[in-house]
Write an enzyme that holds these catalytic residues in place. Structure first.
Site, PDB file in Angstrom:
ATOM      1  N   LYS A 185     -37.925 -21.247 -14.332  1.00 23.30           N
ATOM      2  CA  LYS A 185     -37.300 -19.937 -14.071  1.00 23.30           C
ATOM      3  C   LYS A 185     -36.243 -20.153 -13.000  1.00 23.30           C
ATOM      4  CE  LYS A 185     -37.013 -16.634 -11.877  1.00 23.30           C
ATOM      5  NZ  LYS A 185     -35.711 -16.205 -11.281  1.00 23.30           N
ATOM      6  N   CYS A 293     -31.425 -25.680   2.954  1.00 21.35           N
ATOM      7  CA  CYS A 293     -32.601 -25.397   3.785  1.00 21.35           C
ATOM      8  C   CYS A 293     -32.784 -26.400   4.916  1.00 21.35           C
ATOM      9  CB  CYS A 293     -33.830 -25.400   2.895  1.00 21.35           C
ATOM     10  SG  CYS A 293     -33.934 -26.897   1.912  1.00 21.35           S
ATOM     11  N   GLU A 391     -33.259 -17.601   9.391  1.00 18.79           N
ATOM     12  CA  GLU A 391     -32.303 -18.418   8.625  1.00 18.79           C
ATOM     13  C   GLU A 391     -31.012 -17.641   8.389  1.00 18.79           C
ATOM     14  OE1 GLU A 391     -33.615 -21.149   5.073  1.00 18.79           O
ATOM     15  OE2 GLU A 391     -34.572 -19.210   4.907  1.00 18.79           O
TER      16      GLU A 391
HETATM   17  P1  NAD Z   1     -35.436 -16.523  -3.133  1.00 15.43           P
HETATM   18  O1  NAD Z   1     -36.771 -16.688  -2.504  1.00 15.43           O
HETATM   19  O2  NAD Z   1     -34.748 -15.216  -3.021  1.00 15.43           O
HETATM   20  O3  NAD Z   1     -35.529 -16.834  -4.698  1.00 15.43           O
HETATM   21  C1  NAD Z   1     -36.019 -18.053  -5.191  1.00 15.43           C
HETATM   22  C2  NAD Z   1     -36.531 -17.870  -6.599  1.00 15.43           C
HETATM   23  O4  NAD Z   1     -37.670 -17.014  -6.585  1.00 15.43           O
HETATM   24  C3  NAD Z   1     -35.537 -17.228  -7.550  1.00 15.43           C
HETATM   25  O5  NAD Z   1     -35.638 -17.865  -8.805  1.00 15.43           O
HETATM   26  C4  NAD Z   1     -36.020 -15.797  -7.608  1.00 15.43           C
HETATM   27  O6  NAD Z   1     -35.629 -15.103  -8.781  1.00 15.43           O
HETATM   28  C5  NAD Z   1     -37.520 -16.000  -7.576  1.00 15.43           C
HETATM   29  N1  NAD Z   1     -38.313 -14.829  -7.173  1.00 15.43           N
HETATM   30  C6  NAD Z   1     -37.926 -13.777  -6.410  1.00 15.43           C
HETATM   31  N2  NAD Z   1     -38.968 -12.942  -6.222  1.00 15.43           N
HETATM   32  C7  NAD Z   1     -40.022 -13.470  -6.862  1.00 15.43           C
HETATM   33  C8  NAD Z   1     -41.392 -13.083  -7.025  1.00 15.43           C
HETATM   34  N3  NAD Z   1     -41.864 -11.967  -6.471  1.00 15.43           N
HETATM   35  N4  NAD Z   1     -42.221 -13.889  -7.741  1.00 15.43           N
HETATM   36  C9  NAD Z   1     -41.753 -15.040  -8.277  1.00 15.43           C
HETATM   37  N5  NAD Z   1     -40.467 -15.461  -8.173  1.00 15.43           N
HETATM   38  C10 NAD Z   1     -39.617 -14.679  -7.471  1.00 15.43           C
HETATM   39  O7  NAD Z   1     -34.517 -17.703  -2.543  1.00 15.43           O
HETATM   40  P2  NAD Z   1     -32.960 -17.964  -2.760  1.00 15.43           P
HETATM   41  O8  NAD Z   1     -32.195 -16.891  -2.052  1.00 15.43           O
HETATM   42  O9  NAD Z   1     -32.665 -18.254  -4.189  1.00 15.43           O
HETATM   43  O10 NAD Z   1     -32.783 -19.349  -1.973  1.00 15.43           O
HETATM   44  C11 NAD Z   1     -32.617 -19.423  -0.598  1.00 15.43           C
HETATM   45  C12 NAD Z   1     -33.929 -19.742   0.085  1.00 15.43           C
HETATM   46  O11 NAD Z   1     -34.489 -20.932  -0.472  1.00 15.43           O
HETATM   47  C13 NAD Z   1     -33.762 -20.043   1.564  1.00 15.43           C
HETATM   48  O12 NAD Z   1     -34.806 -19.437   2.261  1.00 15.43           O
HETATM   49  C14 NAD Z   1     -33.873 -21.555   1.635  1.00 15.43           C
HETATM   50  O13 NAD Z   1     -34.284 -22.062   2.866  1.00 15.43           O
HETATM   51  C15 NAD Z   1     -34.861 -21.829   0.556  1.00 15.43           C
HETATM   52  N6  NAD Z   1     -34.768 -23.209   0.091  1.00 15.43           N
HETATM   53  C16 NAD Z   1     -35.754 -24.085   0.436  1.00 15.43           C
HETATM   54  C17 NAD Z   1     -35.680 -25.409   0.031  1.00 15.43           C
HETATM   55  C18 NAD Z   1     -36.754 -26.402   0.398  1.00 15.43           C
HETATM   56  O14 NAD Z   1     -36.769 -27.464  -0.191  1.00 15.43           O
HETATM   57  N7  NAD Z   1     -37.633 -26.106   1.330  1.00 15.43           N
HETATM   58  C19 NAD Z   1     -34.610 -25.836  -0.751  1.00 15.43           C
HETATM   59  C20 NAD Z   1     -33.622 -24.918  -1.105  1.00 15.43           C
HETATM   60  C21 NAD Z   1     -33.717 -23.594  -0.683  1.00 15.43           C
END
Ligand code: NAD
Length: 486
Positions: A185, A293, A391
């Site tokens: 997804k 991140c 962040e």
């Molecule tokens: P997000 O949490 O908004 O979304 C991530 C994914 O989760 C998307 O596919 C989204 O559609 C899905 N999602 C949203 N709500 C959900 C729910 N209730 N249940 C299941 N899935 C759901 O994150 P983003 O804005 O896409 O990315 C940025 C964030 O990701 C930042 O916080 C960043 O630090 C983090 N990040 C972490 C890493 C790591 O390796 N630790 C790597 C890249 C990004």
């Protein structure tokens, strides 16, 4: 529209339209529609999970070498598509061409190749036989044991927007290599290249149901997937969403790999090579507009070099060209959406209100279109302020000051996150000593470079579990003890 191609869901080896129609994917630089992405219905998420469930027994029983061969073929099929995929992923992510070609696309192929190779190695652990005494339970003797790696089952791979293909590959490649089946997804903002990737999966001869892709514009698709009959959620994204997933998954004891947010501390000592520190910290501005991140976004500078470091950082930031990501000399492209830009700007405003000094940036760049944030440097920041605790996920660096090593460690650890910290020092033993005190899953000493074979993951609110190299195989397997008498 950049692409007049039709994008569909990939479920059980077939292409299907979204039951709820489609939604527009927008180029963050031009604000033009790139293409329409399918809006999956909850039932279609269920169909994908059912297909992955049905495909699991046969796929998991294949030899690891056969699975590795299919992953290699998948990498071949993907690589053929790279010339078409670079403009697509560039348009949907807003990445500069340099980032689009390398880390957005090529890295995806490399990950599949690496796990194709690792699949050929034996990852079971043979234990020395143990001499066991007679007990009321069983006769004593020499008892052999094997710690065997078994696939977890059906894995939901839910990914963030910053590196759609690469992040997907980091999950799917080790999951498939270890015999799991997957439902992917991707993030709503940029799912198109991942859908195209499914064409490579189809061409490679992966059996139907082993690899599925569902997309949607809101949280509903991911939520339905987490609640469905899956065995594991591999999630990369924000901490609040990770928490919600953890709560839901806990009800059915679904396995979790959670890679969440970060607020990387960069501790710079008085004996550091400041040129190296500036180049490393500057990656927060120059690499994908800070939407990473692991970025060293929170500088903790020794008082004696603070002013010199700030001056050098300001010089570096002021030099970076912001603008059209397609232009060769652009270093800082847009952030992904208007919402993300507004979030960054609101957090910046809270820093101003708290009393931070804006040394560089801070104002929205004047462009004809696009969601831009200027490389920004805030100084005089206190660790308890929101700008030090939350962040940005944008091109913003904050600077705090310390006087001694213990204070530096306390400031670095004074964060809910613990994903990636950095130490700059000319003293190798100090670098190592400080690294060992940092409550962070990863620590770079005098570098922001990675070792892809090292375990990757977070302490504290930055997540649960590790992937990377062979640790990726561990993440997607259960250890099963098999015991026998000699
Ligand atoms: P997000 O949490 O908004 O979304 C991530 C994914 O989760 C998307 O596919 C989204 O559609 C899905 N999602 C949203 N709500 C959900 C729910 N209730 N249940 C299941 N899935 C759901 O994150 P983003 O804005 O896409 O990315 C940025 C964030 O990701 C930042 O916080 C960043 O630090 C983090 N990040 C972490 C890493 C790591 O390796 N630790 C790597 C890249 C990004």
């Amino acid at each position: 529209m950049l692409s007049d191609q039709t994008f569909r869901l990939f479920v059980d080896g077939s292409w299907v339209d979204g039951a709820k129609g489609s939604y527009a994917v927008v180029n963050p630089a031009t604000e033009q529609v790139v293409a329409e992405a399918p809006e999956a219905g909850v039932d279609q998420v269920g169909d994908a999970v059912a297909a992955a469930r049905a495909a699991f027994p046969a796929w998991s029983r294949r030899s690891a070498a056969e699975r590795g061969e299919l992953l290699r073929r998948l990498a071949d099929a993907f690589e053929k598509r790279i010339p078409d995929l670079v403009p697509l992923v560039q348009a949907e992510t807003g990445a500069t061409m340099r980032v689009a070609k390398t880390l957005q696309v090529t890295q995806c192929a490399l990950r599949f190749r690496r796990y194709a190779q690792l699949a050929n190695e034996d990852h079971d652990i043979a234990l020395p036989p143990a001499v066991m005494p007679n007990t009321p339970l069983a006769k004593g003797g020499l008892i052999g044991a094997l710690a065997a790696r078994q696939p977890v089952g059906v894995v939901a791979c839910i990914t963030p927007y910053n590196f759609p293909l690469t992040n997907m590959a980091g999950k799917v490649a080790p999951a498939l290599a270890t015999g799991n089946t997957v439902v992917v997804k991707p993030a709503p903002q940029d799912p198109l290249a991942v859908i195209r990737f499914a064409e490579a999966a189809e061409e490679s001869g992966l059996p139907p149901g082993v690899f599925n892709v569902v997309t949607g514009s809101g949280a509903e698709t991911g939520q339905a997937l987490v609640e469905a009959d899956i065995d594991m959620v591999s999630f990369t994204g924000s901490t609040p969403v990770g928490q919600r997933i953890g709560e839901t998954a806990g009800r059915d004891m679904k396995r979790l790999l959670l890679e969440l947010g970060g607020k990387g501390a960069a501790v710079v000592f008085d004996d550091a090579d400041l040129g190296s520190a500036v180049a490393g910290i500057g990656s927060t501005w120059s690499f994908h507009s800070g939407q990473i991140c692991t970025a060293p976004t929170r500088v903790i500078a020794h008082r004696s070099i603070h002013d010199e470091l700030v001056a050098k950082l300001a010089g570096y930031a002021g030099y970076l060209k912001v603008g059209d990501p397609l232009a060769d000399d652009t270093v800082v492209g847009p952030v992904i959406t208007k919402t993300q830009r507004d979030r960054v700007e609101a957090l910046l405003e809270s820093g101003r209100q708290d009393g931070a000094e804006v040394v560089v940036g801070g104002a929205r760049p004047q462009t004809e279109s696009g969601y831009y944030v200027a490389p920004t440097l805030l100084t005089g920041v206190k660790n308890e302020w929101r700008v030090a605790q939350e962040e940005f996920f944008g091109p913003v660096v904050v600077v705090e000051v310390f006087d001694d090593e213990d204070e530096a460690v306390a400031l670095a650890n004074g964060s809910p996150f613990g994903l990636y910290d950095y130490v700059w020092t000319g003293d190798a033993s100090r670098g190592y000593r400080v690294a060992r005190q940092l409550r962070s899953g990863n620590v770079g000493i005098n570098t922001v470079q990675r070792n892809n074979e090292a375990p990757f993951g977070g302490f504290k609110m930055s997540g649960v579990g590790r992937d990377g190299g062979v640790f990726g195989l561990h993440a997607y397997s259960e250890l099963q003890s098999i015991v026998w008498p000699s």
